[in-house]
Design an enzyme around this catalytic site. Structure first.
Site, PDB file in Angstrom:
ATOM      1  CG  ASP A 146      -1.069   7.041   2.510  1.00 13.73           C
ATOM      2  OD1 ASP A 146      -1.829   7.678   1.776  1.00 13.73           O
ATOM      3  OD2 ASP A 146      -1.428   6.999   3.718  1.00 13.73           O
ATOM      4  CE  LYS A 192      -3.433   2.738   3.038  1.00  7.61           C
ATOM      5  NZ  LYS A 192      -4.273   2.237   3.919  1.00  7.61           N
ATOM      6  CB  SER A 230      -3.112   6.713  -1.797  1.00  4.05           C
ATOM      7  OG  SER A 230      -3.249   5.726  -0.806  1.00  4.05           O
ATOM      8  CG  ASP A 243      -7.982   8.148   5.477  1.00  3.71           C
ATOM      9  OD1 ASP A 243      -7.671   8.030   4.199  1.00  3.71           O
ATOM     10  OD2 ASP A 243      -7.302   8.411   6.294  1.00  3.71           O
ATOM     11  NE  ARG A 287      -8.838   5.318   0.380  1.00  2.00           N
ATOM     12  CZ  ARG A 287      -8.204   6.071   1.610  1.00  2.00           C
ATOM     13  NH1 ARG A 287      -7.391   4.944   1.933  1.00  2.00           N
ATOM     14  NH2 ARG A 287      -8.638   7.155   1.732  1.00  2.00           N
TER      15      ARG A 287
HETATM   16  C1  GLA Z   1      -3.673   7.896   5.088  1.00  2.00           C
HETATM   17  C2  GLA Z   1      -4.444   6.509   4.424  1.00  2.00           C
HETATM   18  C3  GLA Z   1      -5.060   5.676   5.620  1.00  2.00           C
HETATM   19  C4  GLA Z   1      -3.737   5.260   6.547  1.00  2.00           C
HETATM   20  C5  GLA Z   1      -3.137   6.410   7.012  1.00  2.00           C
HETATM   21  C6  GLA Z   1      -1.790   6.129   7.736  1.00  2.00           C
HETATM   22  O1  GLA Z   1      -4.677   8.835   5.755  1.00  2.00           O
HETATM   23  O2  GLA Z   1      -5.486   6.859   3.684  1.00  2.00           O
HETATM   24  O3  GLA Z   1      -5.469   4.560   5.170  1.00  2.00           O
HETATM   25  O4  GLA Z   1      -2.921   4.366   5.817  1.00  2.00           O
HETATM   26  O5  GLA Z   1      -2.887   7.419   6.134  1.00  2.00           O
HETATM   27  O6  GLA Z   1      -1.145   7.205   8.328  1.00  2.00           O
END
Ligand code: GLA
Length: 459
Positions: free
Chosen positions: A168, A166, A200, A229, A225
């Site tokens: 980010d 994942k 993301s 969140d 994404r």
């Molecule tokens: C972002 C992501 C979340 C999580 C946080 C961790 O906000 O969108 O899914 O991974 O970071 O800090």
């Protein structure tokens, strides 16, 4: 490798990207053959966040033992056999600094055995191991990001036996992501180890009012994404559902085997959703062809919530091999109808999963009465309809027969409408089984909400 300031790091990224282009790999992306159906597993973030206090809260802090415990439960309590097979770290697993060779390292107190050992723990149980990082100078919680270290980090992940990454996007410029995410994808690919790539990228671009290049995103990421969140509330789940409905013409066509929209984690079994709302999230994530990433304390989840997460019939919709994401086909007065084409397909007619979602808060169920034809299901032989939460079989329903469902406040009814397979051919015309007696067909004029129901255009 010692890197300079932020700008230099970005420059390094750009130079590498030019090299990648010259080498002719361009933006072809991962092409890793993974995630042919939406990934399923367990992700730490929504439930356990950045709790690093293993001194005072050893049971709940982000540590290797938390992930090992979850893995054991996934294996021993029936989750794995239903398809939940990824156990993934999220933020806050890292040490504050890289090692003397510039390599990432886990926090030594909370992950004393190291990441390779944790990954091995998963593999020995037939599970896959996921990791979290960030295309920026820091992760969202302030740990070292990958900017300036893309190749070395991809290599490290491969050496650790990572199966799922994942990535980010905090502490980076969304404009840089159009080259940065594919670049890291290139390095992942170059390791030779298949790793699912979760991005993301569009989310951060949309936040910055940049139009995402979904062609490139699809070619690069296995999932991504699009939206904010998830939080532990029905309000948050509804905002995601609305986003997917309101933007469906742009985002639904991007989903398919190997590349999925990710509406974020399942929060079922935590503090914020009622039983009905939990079924609603599960049903809608099945309609969305969404990754099913549980973020819940599996050690304490109540049986009724576990049953929702383990509903095989709903999972089968989520994992349908066609990989077509569903759409909202009706929305009025707090009632929504969502439809997802699924297998089997007979004579060019899809089967469908249909979700009747009640956003109303009146203290009594709402009756929804429709014909399948109004929903666009017009196969003359009819459809075998099953309610996927209560298991009731409605029998075979012909397109013009009216049927009704009662949908609880903030709840859902999810039905599977399987196109009836022909049982033989005579004179070129398909013959169909006699429909069995129908249990729940109702007087079409009883319904209050749908007197003016009009089919909306869909698919
Ligand atoms: C972002 C992501 C979340 C999580 C946080 C961790 O906000 O969108 O899914 O991974 O970071 O800090």
């Amino acid at each position: 490798m010692k890197m300079g300031n932020k700008e230099e790091r970005r420059m390094t990224g750009a130079v590498l990207w030019v090299l990648v282009g010259v080498m002719g790999v361009g933006v072809r992306g991962l092409e890793n053959g993974l995630a042919r159906t939406p990934p399923m597993g367990w992700l730490a973030w929504q439930r356990f966040r950045c709790n690093t206090d293993c001194v005072n809260d050893p049971h709940n802090c982000i540590s290797e033992s938390l992930f090992m415990q979850m893995a054991d439960i996934i294996v021993n309590q029936g989750y794995q056999e239903l398809g939940y097979d990824i156990i993934s770290l999220d933020d806050c697993w890292l040490a504050r600094n890289r090692d003397s060779h510039g390599r990432l390292q886990a926090d030594p107190h909370r992950f004393p055995s190291g990441i390779a050992a944790l990954s091995d723990y998963m593999h020995k149980r037939g599970l896959k191991f996921g990791i979290y990082e960030d295309y920026g100078n820091f992760t969202c919680a302030g740990y070292p990001g990958i900017l300036g270290y893309l190749q070395i980090d991809a290599q490290t992940f491969a050496e650790w036996g990572v199966d799922y990454v994942k990535l980010d996007g905090c502490y980076s410029h969304p404009v840089d992501m159009d080259q940065g995410y594919p670049e890291f994808g290139y390095y992942l690919n170059k390791t030779g180890r298949p790793m699912v790539y979760s991005c993301s990228w569009p989310f951060y671009q949309i936040l910055s009012h940049i139009q995402p290049n979904y062609t490139s995103i699809i070619n690069t990421c296995n999932l991504w994404r699009n939206f904010d969140d998830i939080q532990d509330s029905w309000e948050s789940v509804q905002r995601i559902i609305d986003y997917y409905g309101d933007n469906q013409d742009e985002i639904v066509p991007n989903a398919g085997p190997g590349h999925w929209n990710d509406p974020d984690m399942l929060i079922i079994g935590n503090f914020g959703l009622s039983y009905e709302q939990s079924k609603s999230q599960m049903a809608m994530w099945a309609i969305f062809a969404a990754p099913l990433l549980m973020s819940v304390d599996l050690r304490t989840i109540r049986p009724e919530y576990r049953a929702i997460l383990q509903n095989q019939a709903v999972i089968a919709v989520n994992q349908d091999s066609l990989g077509i994401q569903g759409k909202r086909i009706y929305k009025d007065k707090g009632i929504e109808i969502w439809a997802r084409p699924i297998t089997p397909v007979t004579q060019g007619h899809y089967s469908y999963a249909i979700a009747f979602l009640n956003r109303r808060t009146d203290g009594t169920p709402s009756e929804v009465s429709v014909t399948l034809r109004e929903l666009g299901l017009a196969f003359p032989g009819g459809y075998a309809i099953t309610d996927l939460f209560d298991g009731v079989h409605y029998g075979t329903v012909l397109p013009d027969k009216r049927f009704k469902v009662d949908v609880n406040p903030s709840g859902v009814v999810l039905v599977r409408c399987e196109v009836i397979k022909s049982i033989g051919f005579g004179g070129g015309r398909a013959q169909f089984r006699e429909p069995p007696p129908q249990r729940t067909l109702r007087n079409p004029f009883q319904n209050q909400l749908f007197n003016n129901f009009r089919q909306q255009r869909h698919f």
